[in-house]
Structure formats: structure tokens, C-alpha cells
Design a protein around this motif. Structure first.
Motif, PDB file in Angstrom:
ATOM      1  N   ASP A  84       9.043 -66.560 -29.243  1.00 52.36           N
ATOM      2  CA  ASP A  84       8.857 -65.960 -27.925  1.00 52.36           C
ATOM      3  C   ASP A  84       8.303 -66.980 -26.936  1.00 52.36           C
ATOM      4  OD1 ASP A  84       9.243 -62.911 -28.571  1.00 52.36           O
ATOM      5  OD2 ASP A  84       7.974 -63.715 -30.157  1.00 52.36           O
ATOM      6  N   TRP A  85       7.567 -67.955 -27.479  1.00 57.48           N
ATOM      7  CA  TRP A  85       6.962 -69.011 -26.666  1.00 57.48           C
ATOM      8  C   TRP A  85       7.232 -70.359 -27.328  1.00 57.48           C
ATOM      9  CZ3 TRP A  85       4.457 -68.527 -22.019  1.00 57.48           C
ATOM     10  CH2 TRP A  85       4.110 -67.229 -21.620  1.00 57.48           C
ATOM     11  N   VAL A  86       7.505 -71.369 -26.504  1.00 55.47           N
ATOM     12  CA  VAL A  86       7.596 -72.754 -26.976  1.00 55.47           C
ATOM     13  C   VAL A  86       6.623 -73.584 -26.150  1.00 55.47           C
ATOM     14  CG1 VAL A  86       9.049 -74.799 -27.212  1.00 55.47           C
ATOM     15  CG2 VAL A  86      10.007 -72.531 -27.695  1.00 55.47           C
ATOM     16  N   MET A  87       5.709 -74.268 -26.835  1.00 53.15           N
ATOM     17  CA  MET A  87       4.778 -75.167 -26.160  1.00 53.15           C
ATOM     18  C   MET A  87       5.212 -76.593 -26.494  1.00 53.15           C
ATOM     19  SD  MET A  87       2.141 -77.302 -25.690  1.00 53.15           S
ATOM     20  CE  MET A  87       1.312 -77.526 -27.260  1.00 53.15           C
ATOM     21  N   ILE A  88       5.577 -77.351 -25.460  1.00 51.50           N
ATOM     22  CA  ILE A  88       6.113 -78.700 -25.643  1.00 51.50           C
ATOM     23  C   ILE A  88       5.014 -79.732 -25.421  1.00 51.50           C
ATOM     24  CG2 ILE A  88       7.788 -80.393 -24.810  1.00 51.50           C
ATOM     25  CD1 ILE A  88       9.548 -78.002 -23.950  1.00 51.50           C
ATOM     26  N   GLU A  89       4.702 -80.488 -26.455  1.00 52.13           N
ATOM     27  CA  GLU A  89       3.730 -81.592 -26.400  1.00 52.13           C
ATOM     28  C   GLU A  89       4.473 -82.850 -26.845  1.00 52.13           C
ATOM     29  OE1 GLU A  89       2.002 -84.611 -28.053  1.00 52.13           O
ATOM     30  OE2 GLU A  89       1.893 -83.086 -29.639  1.00 52.13           O
ATOM     31  N   LEU A  90       5.174 -83.461 -25.922  1.00 50.90           N
ATOM     32  CA  LEU A  90       6.034 -84.603 -26.245  1.00 50.90           C
ATOM     33  C   LEU A  90       6.044 -85.618 -25.106  1.00 50.90           C
ATOM     34  CD1 LEU A  90       9.066 -82.694 -27.782  1.00 50.90           C
ATOM     35  CD2 LEU A  90       7.640 -84.350 -29.009  1.00 50.90           C
ATOM     36  N   GLY A  91       6.423 -86.823 -25.461  1.00 51.56           N
ATOM     37  CA  GLY A  91       6.574 -87.880 -24.469  1.00 51.56           C
ATOM     38  C   GLY A  91       5.717 -89.097 -24.722  1.00 51.56           C
ATOM     39  N   ALA A  92       4.634 -88.933 -25.501  1.00 47.83           N
ATOM     40  CA  ALA A  92       3.736 -90.069 -25.726  1.00 47.83           C
ATOM     41  C   ALA A  92       4.451 -91.225 -26.414  1.00 47.83           C
ATOM     42  CB  ALA A  92       2.525 -89.625 -26.550  1.00 47.83           C
ATOM     43  N   ASN A  93       5.257 -90.923 -27.432  1.00 46.35           N
ATOM     44  CA  ASN A  93       5.960 -91.999 -28.129  1.00 46.35           C
ATOM     45  C   ASN A  93       7.009 -92.660 -27.244  1.00 46.35           C
ATOM     46  OD1 ASN A  93       4.726 -91.936 -30.809  1.00 46.35           O
ATOM     47  ND2 ASN A  93       5.604 -89.888 -30.946  1.00 46.35           N
ATOM     48  N   ASP A  94       7.652 -91.864 -26.378  1.00 52.01           N
ATOM     49  CA  ASP A  94       8.587 -92.442 -25.408  1.00 52.01           C
ATOM     50  C   ASP A  94       7.852 -93.432 -24.507  1.00 52.01           C
ATOM     51  OD1 ASP A  94      11.095 -90.065 -25.151  1.00 52.01           O
ATOM     52  OD2 ASP A  94       9.210 -89.573 -26.125  1.00 52.01           O
ATOM     53  N   GLY A  95       6.700 -92.988 -23.992  1.00 47.24           N
ATOM     54  CA  GLY A  95       5.947 -93.820 -23.072  1.00 47.24           C
ATOM     55  C   GLY A  95       5.385 -95.063 -23.719  1.00 47.24           C
ATOM     56  N   GLY A  98       7.951 -97.616 -23.843  1.00 46.06           N
ATOM     57  CA  GLY A  98       8.469 -98.078 -22.561  1.00 46.06           C
ATOM     58  C   GLY A  98       9.814 -97.515 -22.184  1.00 46.06           C
ATOM     59  N   PHE A  99      10.146 -96.324 -22.680  1.00 51.29           N
ATOM     60  CA  PHE A  99      11.418 -95.705 -22.307  1.00 51.29           C
ATOM     61  C   PHE A  99      11.432 -95.428 -20.805  1.00 51.29           C
ATOM     62  CE2 PHE A  99      12.310 -93.566 -26.705  1.00 51.29           C
ATOM     63  CZ  PHE A  99      12.360 -94.829 -27.290  1.00 51.29           C
ATOM     64  N   PRO A 100      12.592 -95.468 -20.165  1.00 50.74           N
ATOM     65  CA  PRO A 100      12.664 -95.216 -18.720  1.00 50.74           C
ATOM     66  C   PRO A 100      12.150 -93.821 -18.375  1.00 50.74           C
ATOM     67  CG  PRO A 100      14.716 -96.171 -19.519  1.00 50.74           C
ATOM     68  CD  PRO A 100      13.913 -95.824 -20.728  1.00 50.74           C
ATOM     69  N   PRO A 101      11.282 -93.694 -17.382  1.00 52.14           N
ATOM     70  CA  PRO A 101      10.758 -92.381 -17.006  1.00 52.14           C
ATOM     71  C   PRO A 101      11.842 -91.359 -16.677  1.00 52.14           C
ATOM     72  CG  PRO A 101       9.420 -94.087 -16.011  1.00 52.14           C
ATOM     73  CD  PRO A 101      10.596 -94.778 -16.640  1.00 52.14           C
ATOM     74  N   ASN A 102      12.946 -91.797 -16.053  1.00 55.98           N
ATOM     75  CA  ASN A 102      13.986 -90.835 -15.708  1.00 55.98           C
ATOM     76  C   ASN A 102      14.659 -90.266 -16.960  1.00 55.98           C
ATOM     77  OD1 ASN A 102      15.319 -93.217 -16.337  1.00 55.98           O
ATOM     78  ND2 ASN A 102      16.863 -93.008 -14.733  1.00 55.98           N
ATOM     79  N   LYS A 103      14.718 -91.062 -18.041  1.00 52.85           N
ATOM     80  CA  LYS A 103      15.283 -90.571 -19.293  1.00 52.85           C
ATOM     81  C   LYS A 103      14.317 -89.592 -19.968  1.00 52.85           C
ATOM     82  CE  LYS A 103      18.111 -90.231 -22.755  1.00 52.85           C
ATOM     83  NZ  LYS A 103      19.352 -89.409 -22.606  1.00 52.85           N
ATOM     84  N   ILE A 104      13.027 -89.910 -19.949  1.00 53.71           N
ATOM     85  CA  ILE A 104      12.021 -89.006 -20.518  1.00 53.71           C
ATOM     86  C   ILE A 104      12.058 -87.673 -19.779  1.00 53.71           C
ATOM     87  CG2 ILE A 104       9.566 -88.677 -20.994  1.00 53.71           C
ATOM     88  CD1 ILE A 104       9.310 -91.762 -20.935  1.00 53.71           C
ATOM     89  N   ARG A 105      12.111 -87.754 -18.466  1.00 51.50           N
ATOM     90  CA  ARG A 105      12.168 -86.530 -17.652  1.00 51.50           C
ATOM     91  C   ARG A 105      13.403 -85.706 -17.989  1.00 51.50           C
ATOM     92  NH1 ARG A 105      11.423 -84.516 -11.891  1.00 51.50           N
ATOM     93  NH2 ARG A 105      13.213 -83.147 -11.695  1.00 51.50           N
ATOM     94  N   ALA A 106      14.554 -86.369 -18.092  1.00 49.47           N
ATOM     95  CA  ALA A 106      15.799 -85.656 -18.386  1.00 49.47           C
ATOM     96  C   ALA A 106      15.721 -84.965 -19.743  1.00 49.47           C
ATOM     97  CB  ALA A 106      16.977 -86.620 -18.347  1.00 49.47           C
ATOM     98  N   ASN A 107      15.147 -85.646 -20.731  1.00 50.53           N
ATOM     99  CA  ASN A 107      15.017 -85.045 -22.058  1.00 50.53           C
ATOM    100  C   ASN A 107      14.076 -83.849 -22.027  1.00 50.53           C
ATOM    101  OD1 ASN A 107      16.751 -86.904 -23.195  1.00 50.53           O
ATOM    102  ND2 ASN A 107      15.140 -88.161 -24.093  1.00 50.53           N
ATOM    103  N   LEU A 108      12.948 -83.981 -21.353  1.00 51.92           N
ATOM    104  CA  LEU A 108      12.011 -82.861 -21.258  1.00 51.92           C
ATOM    105  C   LEU A 108      12.638 -81.682 -20.532  1.00 51.92           C
ATOM    106  CD1 LEU A 108       8.692 -84.761 -20.433  1.00 51.92           C
ATOM    107  CD2 LEU A 108       9.156 -83.431 -22.507  1.00 51.92           C
TER     108      LEU A 108
END
Length: 200
Positions: A84-95, A98-108
Motif C-alpha cells: 500500500d506504501w513504498v518508501m524509497i531510500e535510494l541514491g547514495a550509491n549513485d552519488g 558520481g553518476f550524472p544527477p539527471n540520470k539519478i533523477r530519471a531513475n527515481l
């Protein structure tokens, strides 16, 4: 943050009815180098069952996961657990890589969209990273989260690590991961932050 070889997925049930919350994260939620029963999502489950409609917590976090890794896993997780709920805690490993911020944003954004299309409500956790790639990159990375929260009209939860890193003896020697001693506080903090949304 390193990917562990085994996938630790824990379902904590407290009643036969009620809502399900799925935590989709990385090592900060998976219980890095500790039994998953000691991780904050596991410790949070009985608190949510007592104070919110959530009676089940699925910890679908894997150490080392990036937003892209979780995108690959998400459809099967949604089909299996029907949260019923999804809590997303992701992105630290991308950052940290040094993954491109626009790619991280698109994935999120895709993670949020897929979760919402399954019928789940979505919450996003703010993530901050050290300025390894300079302050400009760190700022661009951090700004992804409030921007997505506003544009997609989902709750933005504060980053629990900001308190953890400032508390003596709560961090592992790698300077990245909270110890088991910090998990009860994180569970209390996350229960407090999520409960107003879960009770709406």
C-alpha cells in the motif's frame, strides 16, 4: 557501500489484515553487517502496527543498490508484495559513484511512477552525500529530492543520517554506515516521520 552477496528480504507481520509498507533502499536500510532483524525497518514494524494502519513491513533493501538496480527489481517486488506504501531510500550509491544527477533523477522518477501505477502511495527520503565530487555536484544531487517531491506531490522525509553521523559511537569505522546501536533511534525517528502520512 558494497553489495552483499545475499539478498535479505524480511516480511514482518503483526496481523492478518492491514496495510503493507515496503522499504526500498540500500545498505542504510538493509542492516549493513548486522542481522536484518536489528535493522531499523524491522524494529519499526511493531511501532507502526500499534499506531498506524500498517501491519506489515517488507524490507526490500539491498546493500550496494543503486537506483538502476532497484528499477530492475521493483516490478517483481510490487507483484509479490502488493504494498500500500513504498518508501524509497535510494541514491547514495549513485552519488558516491558520481553518476550524472539527471540520470539519478530519471531513475527515481521512474521508481515513483511505477510504484504509484501499481496502486501504492509513495514516500521519498532526502539523501545527502559527502562533497567528494565538489560542492556543485553535491548540491545538484541534494536538490533532486525536494524537486521530485514537489513535482510528483509525494512526501519528502528527512535524512536520518544527519543525526546519526553527529552522535558519538553510532557510525561504523567506514564513516558511511550506522551501527546496530543506532537502529532503535532510526526506527523511532522514521516512525515519527511516516506516521502522519500513514494515518491520513
Amino acid at each position: 557501500m558494497f553489495r552483499i552477496l545475499t539478498f535479505c528480504l524480511l516480511l514482518i507481520s503483526h496481523s492478518s489484515a492491514g496495510q503493507t509498507l515496503m522499504v526500498l533502499g540500500d545498505s542504510l536500510s538493509a542492516g549493513y553487517q548486522m542481522a536484518i532483524e536489528k535493522s531499523w525497518p524491522s524494529l519499526m514494524a511493531p511501532q507502526l502496527a500499534a499506531h498506524t494502519p500498517v501491519s506489515q513491513v517488507v524490507n526490500a533493501s539491498i546493500s550496494g543498490d543503486t537506483t538502476g538496480n532497484s528499477l530492475d527489481r521493483l516490478p517483481q517486488l510490487l507483484e509479490q508484495h502488493k504494498p500500500d506504501w513504498v518508501m524509497i531510500e535510494l541514491g547514495a550509491n549513485d552519488g558516491l559513484r558520481g553518476f550524472p544527477p539527471n540520470k539519478i533523477r530519471a531513475n527515481l522518477e521512474e521508481l515513483i511512477t511505477i510504484s504509484a501505477e501499481s496502486g501504492a502511495n509513495v514516500m521519498l527520503m532526502q539523501i545527502h552525500i559527502p562533497p567528494n565530487y565538489g560542492q556543485r555536484y553535491s548540491n545538484a544531487f541534494a536538490n533532486i529530492y525536494p524537486t521530485l517531491s514537489k513535482e510528483m506531490q509525494i512526501p519528502l522525509l528527512p535524512f536520518f543520517m544527519e543525526k546519526v553521523v553527529m552522535t558519538d559511537d553510532w557510525m561504523m569505522s567506514d564513516g558511511l554506515h550506522p551501527k546496530a546501536i543506532a537502529q532503535p533511534w532510526i526506527a523511532d525517528f522514521m516512525t515519527e516521520q511516516m506516521s502522519p502520512y500513514l494515518n491520513q
